[in-house]
Structures are given as structure tokens and as C-alpha cells.
Enzyme design. Structure first.
Site, PDB file in Angstrom:
ATOM      1  N   GLY A  83       2.432  -5.596   1.180  1.00 32.79           N
ATOM      2  CA  GLY A  83       3.524  -5.403   0.238  1.00 32.79           C
ATOM      3  C   GLY A  83       3.404  -4.086  -0.488  1.00 32.79           C
ATOM      4  N   ASN A 166       4.951 -12.186 -10.841  1.00 32.31           N
ATOM      5  CA  ASN A 166       3.817 -12.903 -10.282  1.00 32.31           C
ATOM      6  C   ASN A 166       3.048 -13.718 -11.321  1.00 32.31           C
ATOM      7  OD1 ASN A 166       3.452  -9.956 -10.802  1.00 32.31           O
ATOM      8  ND2 ASN A 166       1.292 -10.516 -10.790  1.00 32.31           N
ATOM      9  N   GLN A 194       7.047 -12.361  -4.470  1.00 33.44           N
ATOM     10  CA  GLN A 194       6.850 -13.697  -5.029  1.00 33.44           C
ATOM     11  C   GLN A 194       8.050 -14.611  -4.802  1.00 33.44           C
ATOM     12  OE1 GLN A 194       4.182 -15.075  -6.177  1.00 33.44           O
ATOM     13  NE2 GLN A 194       2.861 -13.280  -6.373  1.00 33.44           N
ATOM     14  N   HIS A 216       1.398 -12.915   2.973  1.00 37.52           N
ATOM     15  CA  HIS A 216       0.365 -13.790   2.424  1.00 37.52           C
ATOM     16  C   HIS A 216       0.804 -14.523   1.164  1.00 37.52           C
ATOM     17  CE1 HIS A 216      -1.546 -11.752  -1.149  1.00 37.52           C
ATOM     18  NE2 HIS A 216      -0.897 -10.713  -0.669  1.00 37.52           N
ATOM     19  N   THR A 252       0.980   1.866  16.772  1.00 38.74           N
ATOM     20  CA  THR A 252       1.252   0.731  17.652  1.00 38.74           C
ATOM     21  C   THR A 252       1.355  -0.552  16.848  1.00 38.74           C
ATOM     22  OG1 THR A 252       0.054   1.816  19.442  1.00 38.74           O
ATOM     23  CG2 THR A 252       0.419  -0.555  19.653  1.00 38.74           C
ATOM     24  N   CYS A 340     -10.391  -7.873 -16.582  1.00 39.59           N
ATOM     25  CA  CYS A 340     -11.788  -7.902 -17.010  1.00 39.59           C
ATOM     26  C   CYS A 340     -12.475  -6.629 -16.562  1.00 39.59           C
ATOM     27  CB  CYS A 340     -12.500  -9.114 -16.419  1.00 39.59           C
ATOM     28  SG  CYS A 340     -14.241  -9.221 -16.898  1.00 39.59           S
TER      29      CYS A 340
END
Length: 392
Positions: A83, A166, A194, A216, A252, A340
Site C-alpha cells: 500500500g 486505521n 482499511q 494484507h 516481472t 514508543c
């Protein structure tokens, strides 16, 4: 591919999975569809001998399936490796296309980093003017702010607004955004990573010129994605070379990944037609209601009540830190929106842009459901979170 496959073995072995917005398990039916193109049908689809025939046919069929999911024509689908790459092709390709010497790129504050960082790079490397629109308390773009930004004079103006966030699931008014942008002659890109497979996405109804699809996020492998490019939209290629993918992305083709994305698109279309979104919405709302009951007076919803994805619940529990709650809620796998760095947690940029104060943002937890979520999962999550959020 009409009946839901049993959950993958990896999903059965661990805690309750509530992080479908981060990535989805690979659907066994997708694996089955793609596997022959990793093993038996290895030929280059651009070759002119017998080994190319089946790969070429499968590539065309996969392209058609992705197109069908979003209401496009097969020739308008460009396969990409992620994406983020599709977003790069859309934004860089639009800004650097012939005739766009003074480009203006309009994004909004809660976009995915794949869009925001590309915008910053285009500013830094090519002098592209970038406008970042604010959002309201629900994470939604105000059309009057977009209208003001569109009045800036440029050779080419590109508007990039995600279909759904998201973290919070907030669904943007893309049809209205595209209609307004087109009044000023702007191109419109929509990152629908999403949204595809969770809610209906139709490029004709939305009126967009470019739209990102990510495998995914809908039970296909990582590495499988696509960009819808409306006929007549000129883009600078993202990869130069042999002319594959309408000359926009040389190399390819990975037929197996394209087939996987096509199979996932067909499953997603079947799910939507069968009312799967209603089932997920009911589970999400049951989860929310039970958490409110289990933690009275402490649960706050982040994002819109109605105008959001059917699978996404982002809440803050007063008096907690989201990462600490999830550390103790070992029976589930979920996410926070906080960043984090060296053990120091910072509030989510998305929630911050919505005007949510730091303490509440640091308490946020994103619970995202999916194809194999059940009422038992909801009950497990409520018990785990109630215990983890108890005063210590």
C-alpha cells in the site's frame, strides 16, 4: 469460494486476535488459489511460449477480480508491492507528471504515514506545496477547510484523503470531497487500505481518480497491493524499465501474489454481499457495550459513533495507560495508537490531531475484529480487559 474457511492454524494457537486493522491472517482459500503459481505455473507472463499462457491468464483474471471489488475496469488496476508503494505512485506520480511544474498536494492530519511522509519528501525534494488539513473531534475533514485550500493556484492540485482511519475507523465523506475537489480541477487519491473488504468501495460512486487497495488488510499476503488509476490520468512511473503495469511499475509481475489479491478480493465481495459487515458490527457493538458495563464510567469512545468501520472500536479507559493494560491482558492481541521510542510512550498523532488530551490518548486501545471473530472472543476480551484495567 463461497463458504468461510476454518480459521488458519496460527490463529487458533494463540490469544484472541483483535488486531485485524494491523494485518489479517492469510485466508486458507487465498493460499490455495495462489500456491500453484509458486510451484507449477512459474512462467513469465510476458513470454511468448507455452509456459506463459497460464500465468498470463491468471494475471488477467486477478486484475479483473480486484477491479470488480471496487467498480473499476481491469485495465485501470496497477499491481504494486505494498500500500505504501501504491500511495507513492499515486502522489509522486501525480506531482511529477508532465505539466505539473507548480504542484500543490492537500492531505489531512490523520493520514497514514505512507501519505504524510511522502508529502514531506515531495516538499523537501521537489518543492511541492503541501497543505495539511485539520480534522474535527471525530477525525473528519471539514469541507470548508478543503475549499479554502483548493483556492491556491497551482499547475496541478492533488487531494489525498483516506477512506477510513486505521486507528479509529472514522470514514471520511469521500464522495463530497471528490466532488468539491473536481470543481477546482484537482486530482483525487484515496487510500482505501482499511476500507476495502469492510465496507462497499466503488470508485465510480466515490468519484476518485486514484485509489489504493492493500492485500494484507483483507486476508491476502503482505506484498500484494494495487492502485486504481482512472483512464486518462497521467502519472510518472514509480519503477522504470520494461513497461509492465501500463508502464507505471516495471518488473516481472509476481503472478502468485496477484492471484492471491484477486482471490481475496473475490472473498471480500462475497462477504459484503452476504452481510458480513452486519455480523461484525453487532460483535463490535456487543464488545463496546459489555466493556462499558464492566468498567462503569471509565470507557470513552474515540472517533465517530456511526460514521466508522464496522470492525473498529477505539476506546480509552480512564486511569490507565493503554500499553500497560495490554501487557496484562494476555488473553488478547490488540494495539494502542501510541508511539514508543526508547521505552517512552507518546500519544497517538491521530488522537492528538482530533484534540484528545494526552492522558486520554495514552489510555487508548484499538480493538479491531475480523472474519473469524466470535461472541466467545468478545467475552474473553471483556474479561481480560476488565481484569487488566482494574486499579492496582
Amino acid at each position: 469460494m463461497t463458504e468461510a474457511a476454518p480459521p488458519p492454524a496460527g490463529l487458533r494457537a494463540g490469544p484472541v486476535y483483535l488486531d485485524y486493522n494491523a494485518t489479517t491472517p492469510l485466508d486458507p482459500q487465498v493460499t490455495e488459489a495462489a500456491m500453484p503459481y509458486w510451484t507449477d505455473f512459474f512462467g513469465n507472463p510476458s513470454s511468448e511460449h507455452a509456459y506463459a499462457v497460464e500465468p498470463r491468464r491468471a494475471l488477467a483474471a486477478a486484475r479483473a477480480r480486484v477491479a470488480d471489488l471496487i467498480g473499476a475496469r481491469p485495465g485501470e488496476i496497477v499491481f504494486t508491492g505494498s500500500g505504501s508503494e501504491a500511495n507513492l505512485l499515486a502522489l509522486r506520480g501525480s506531482v511529477l507528471a508532465p505539466g505539473a511544474r507548480r504542484a500543490h498536494l492537500i492531505v489531512q492530519a490523520t493520514e497514514h504515514p505512507a501519505v504524510l511522509e511522502t508529502a514531506r519528501a515531495l516538499d523537501r525534494l521537489h518543492g511541492t506545496r503541501v497543505t495539511v488539513l485539520p480534522v474535527d473531534q471525530y477525525g473528519l475533514v471539514a469541507l470548508d477547510a478543503l475549499d479554502a485550500a483548493l483556492r491556491t493556484v497551482a499547475d496541478r492540485t492533488v487531494v489525498s484523503i483516506m477512506a477510513a482511519n486505521n486507528e479509529t475507523g472514522a470514514v471520511q465523506p469521500i464522495t463530497a470531497i471528490a466532488g468539491l475537489a473536481h470543481q477546482y480541477g484537482a486530482l483525487v487519491h484515496c487510500d482505501a487500505a482499511q476500507a476495502c473488504g469492510k465496507i462497499p468501495v466503488d470508485v465510480q460512486r466515490l468519484g476518485v481518480d486514484l485509489l489504493t487497495v492493500v492485500g494484507h488488510k483483507m486476508y491476502a499476503p503482505r506484498g500484494a497491493a494495487a492502485l486504481f488509476v482512472r483512464d486518462g490520468v497521467a502519472l510518472e512511473p514509480v519503477v522504470y524499465g520494461g513497461g509492465q503495469e501500463r508502464g507505471l511499475r516495471a518488473g516481472t509481475e509476481n503472478v502468485a501474489l496477484a492471484v492471491a489479491l484477486g482471490a481475496a478480493a473475490q472473498l471480500a465481495a462475497d462477504d459484503l454481499a452476504a452481510g458480513a459487515a452486519d455480523r461484525i458490527t453487532a460483535l463490535r457493538d456487543e464488545l463496546h457495550e459489555q466493556l462499558v458495563e464492566a468498567l462503569p464510567g471509565r470507557v470513552r469512545l474515540n472517533g465517530p459513533v456511526e460514521q466508522r468501520l464496522p470492525n473498529t472500536l477505539n476506546i480509552s479507559v480512564d486511569g490507565t495507560r493503554g500499553h500497560r493494560v495490554l501487557e496484562h491482558a494476555r488473553a488478547i492481541a490488540a494495539s494502542t495508537g501510541s508511539a514508543c521510542h526508547s521505552g517512552i510512550h507518546a500519544p497517538s498523532p491521530v488522537l492528538t490531531a482530533m484534540g484528545i488530551e494526552a492522558d486520554r490518548a495514552l489510555a487508548a486501545i484499538r480493538l479491531s475484529l475480523g472474519r473469524w471473530s466470535t461472541r466467545h472472543d468478545v467475552a474473553t476480551a471483556v474479561h481480560a480487559l476488565r481484569s487488566a484495567a482494574a486499579p492496582r
